[in-house]
Design an enzyme around this catalytic site. Structure first.
Site, PDB file in Angstrom:
ATOM      1  N   ARG A  50       0.868  -1.172   0.000  1.00 44.94           N
ATOM      2  CA  ARG A  50       0.000   0.000   0.000  1.00 44.94           C
ATOM      3  C   ARG A  50       0.908   1.225   0.000  1.00 44.94           C
ATOM      4  O   ARG A  50       2.065   1.148   0.431  1.00 44.94           O
ATOM      5  CB  ARG A  50      -0.867   0.029   1.269  1.00 44.94           C
ATOM      6  CG  ARG A  50      -1.815  -1.135   1.417  1.00 44.94           C
ATOM      7  CD  ARG A  50      -2.492  -1.094   2.798  1.00 44.94           C
ATOM      8  NE  ARG A  50      -3.406  -2.203   2.967  1.00 44.94           N
ATOM      9  CZ  ARG A  50      -3.086  -3.376   3.533  1.00 44.94           C
ATOM     10  NH1 ARG A  50      -1.867  -3.582   3.997  1.00 44.94           N
ATOM     11  NH2 ARG A  50      -3.982  -4.324   3.642  1.00 44.94           N
ATOM     12  N   LYS A  88      -1.629  -2.600   7.931  1.00 47.32           N
ATOM     13  CA  LYS A  88      -2.793  -2.208   8.726  1.00 47.32           C
ATOM     14  C   LYS A  88      -2.792  -2.941  10.065  1.00 47.32           C
ATOM     15  O   LYS A  88      -2.339  -4.074  10.155  1.00 47.32           O
ATOM     16  CB  LYS A  88      -4.075  -2.549   7.970  1.00 47.32           C
ATOM     17  CG  LYS A  88      -4.388  -1.605   6.828  1.00 47.32           C
ATOM     18  CD  LYS A  88      -5.725  -1.973   6.230  1.00 47.32           C
ATOM     19  CE  LYS A  88      -6.138  -0.978   5.183  1.00 47.32           C
ATOM     20  NZ  LYS A  88      -7.431  -1.341   4.582  1.00 47.32           N
ATOM     21  N   HIS A 130      -3.171   2.195  -5.736  1.00 47.51           N
ATOM     22  CA  HIS A 130      -3.724   0.977  -5.142  1.00 47.51           C
ATOM     23  C   HIS A 130      -4.017  -0.080  -6.206  1.00 47.51           C
ATOM     24  O   HIS A 130      -3.953  -1.282  -5.937  1.00 47.51           O
ATOM     25  CB  HIS A 130      -4.973   1.284  -4.318  1.00 47.51           C
ATOM     26  CG  HIS A 130      -5.288   0.222  -3.320  1.00 47.51           C
ATOM     27  ND1 HIS A 130      -4.552   0.031  -2.174  1.00 47.51           N
ATOM     28  CD2 HIS A 130      -6.243  -0.737  -3.312  1.00 47.51           C
ATOM     29  CE1 HIS A 130      -5.044  -0.989  -1.495  1.00 47.51           C
ATOM     30  NE2 HIS A 130      -6.076  -1.476  -2.169  1.00 47.51           N
ATOM     31  N   ARG A 168      -1.252  -2.491  -6.612  1.00 51.25           N
ATOM     32  CA  ARG A 168      -1.296  -3.578  -5.619  1.00 51.25           C
ATOM     33  C   ARG A 168      -2.237  -4.684  -6.088  1.00 51.25           C
ATOM     34  O   ARG A 168      -1.919  -5.864  -5.985  1.00 51.25           O
ATOM     35  CB  ARG A 168      -1.744  -2.984  -4.280  1.00 51.25           C
ATOM     36  CG  ARG A 168      -1.944  -3.964  -3.153  1.00 51.25           C
ATOM     37  CD  ARG A 168      -2.291  -3.161  -1.891  1.00 51.25           C
ATOM     38  NE  ARG A 168      -2.970  -3.945  -0.894  1.00 51.25           N
ATOM     39  CZ  ARG A 168      -2.357  -4.716   0.004  1.00 51.25           C
ATOM     40  NH1 ARG A 168      -1.056  -4.820  -0.001  1.00 51.25           N
ATOM     41  NH2 ARG A 168      -3.052  -5.373   0.919  1.00 51.25           N
ATOM     42  N   HIS A 226      -3.472  -9.500   4.215  1.00 51.94           N
ATOM     43  CA  HIS A 226      -4.902  -9.551   4.513  1.00 51.94           C
ATOM     44  C   HIS A 226      -5.147 -10.418   5.747  1.00 51.94           C
ATOM     45  O   HIS A 226      -4.587 -11.503   5.863  1.00 51.94           O
ATOM     46  CB  HIS A 226      -5.682 -10.158   3.344  1.00 51.94           C
ATOM     47  CG  HIS A 226      -5.809  -9.245   2.171  1.00 51.94           C
ATOM     48  ND1 HIS A 226      -6.147  -9.694   0.925  1.00 51.94           N
ATOM     49  CD2 HIS A 226      -5.665  -7.905   2.047  1.00 51.94           C
ATOM     50  CE1 HIS A 226      -6.196  -8.682   0.085  1.00 51.94           C
ATOM     51  NE2 HIS A 226      -5.900  -7.577   0.744  1.00 51.94           N
ATOM     52  N   TYR A 245      -9.743 -11.616  -5.905  1.00 48.98           N
ATOM     53  CA  TYR A 245      -8.876 -11.804  -7.064  1.00 48.98           C
ATOM     54  C   TYR A 245      -9.233 -13.052  -7.850  1.00 48.98           C
ATOM     55  O   TYR A 245      -8.967 -13.126  -9.048  1.00 48.98           O
ATOM     56  CB  TYR A 245      -7.409 -11.826  -6.633  1.00 48.98           C
ATOM     57  CG  TYR A 245      -7.036 -10.539  -5.949  1.00 48.98           C
ATOM     58  CD1 TYR A 245      -6.940  -9.358  -6.664  1.00 48.98           C
ATOM     59  CD2 TYR A 245      -6.832 -10.489  -4.577  1.00 48.98           C
ATOM     60  CE1 TYR A 245      -6.644  -8.161  -6.041  1.00 48.98           C
ATOM     61  CE2 TYR A 245      -6.533  -9.303  -3.943  1.00 48.98           C
ATOM     62  CZ  TYR A 245      -6.444  -8.144  -4.680  1.00 48.98           C
ATOM     63  OH  TYR A 245      -6.158  -6.959  -4.059  1.00 48.98           O
TER      64      TYR A 245
END
Length: 178
Positions: free
Chosen positions: A33, A56, A124, A127, A150, A159
């Site tokens: 990111r 994150k 983004h 990514r 994730h 995806y």
């Protein structure tokens, strides 16, 4: 990568172009990111085969550093007029301070407009391209989940829908009875 090359050519100074190229290649080549790339410190230098990234929720992960990304970062570091050591940010602005994420987004938007590319091409999106290309080449969904950082596999499963749609399109165009 035409977008990265265009950003490099449009930069106000060669080292800024090298910086922007390194960031864009890092976003696509490692699936980072923007905030993750900009939070890297000079402590990652010298670069090895992997990079520890904090994402994150302060979740750390290890991502591979492909040769093109490593070379781009090393070229930027060699040209940067500011000292890069210790806890100093790896990617700095024109005055040597921390780089604003909006500057990266504006740089990509300007290059995108110059090249006539769709507005969906954002930092983004690089990514997402990273993940989609890995999946298309046979990468395991769990491995992609880990590389992207994730927390849930369901976040990564989007995806598979993209890849399934592409496969269906290939089938429709290639199969004689489709």
């Amino acid at each position: 990568m035409e977008l990265a090359e265009n950003a490099l050519e449009a930069a106000s100074a060669p080292w800024i172009g090298a910086r922007d190229l390194a960031i864009l290649l890092l976003l696509y080549g490692a699936g980072l990111r923007v905030a993750e790339a900009l939070s890297l410190t000079a402590r990652v230098l010298p670069l090895g085969a992997t990079l520890r990234v904090t994402g994150k929720r302060n979740k750390a992960r290890i991502v591979p550093v492909v040769p093109a990304v490593k070379e781009a970062i090393e070229a930027y570091v060699a040209q940067c007029p500011y000292p890069l050591s210790g806890d100093a940010r790896l990617f700095v602005g024109a005055r040597g301070g921390p780089l604003n994420p909006d500057l990266v987004r504006r740089s990509v938007a300007a290059a995108r407009r110059r090249l006539g590319l769709p507005e969906t091409l954002t930092p983004h999106a690089l990514r997402h391209s990273f993940a989609t290309h890995l999946l298309a080449r046979g990468a395991d969904l769990r491995a992609i989940q880990e590389l992207l950082g994730h927390a849930s596999l369901s976040s990564t499963q989007i995806y598979t829908a993209v890849d399934a749609a592409r496969l269906l399109d290939v089938y429709r165009h290639a199969h004689p009875r489709a």
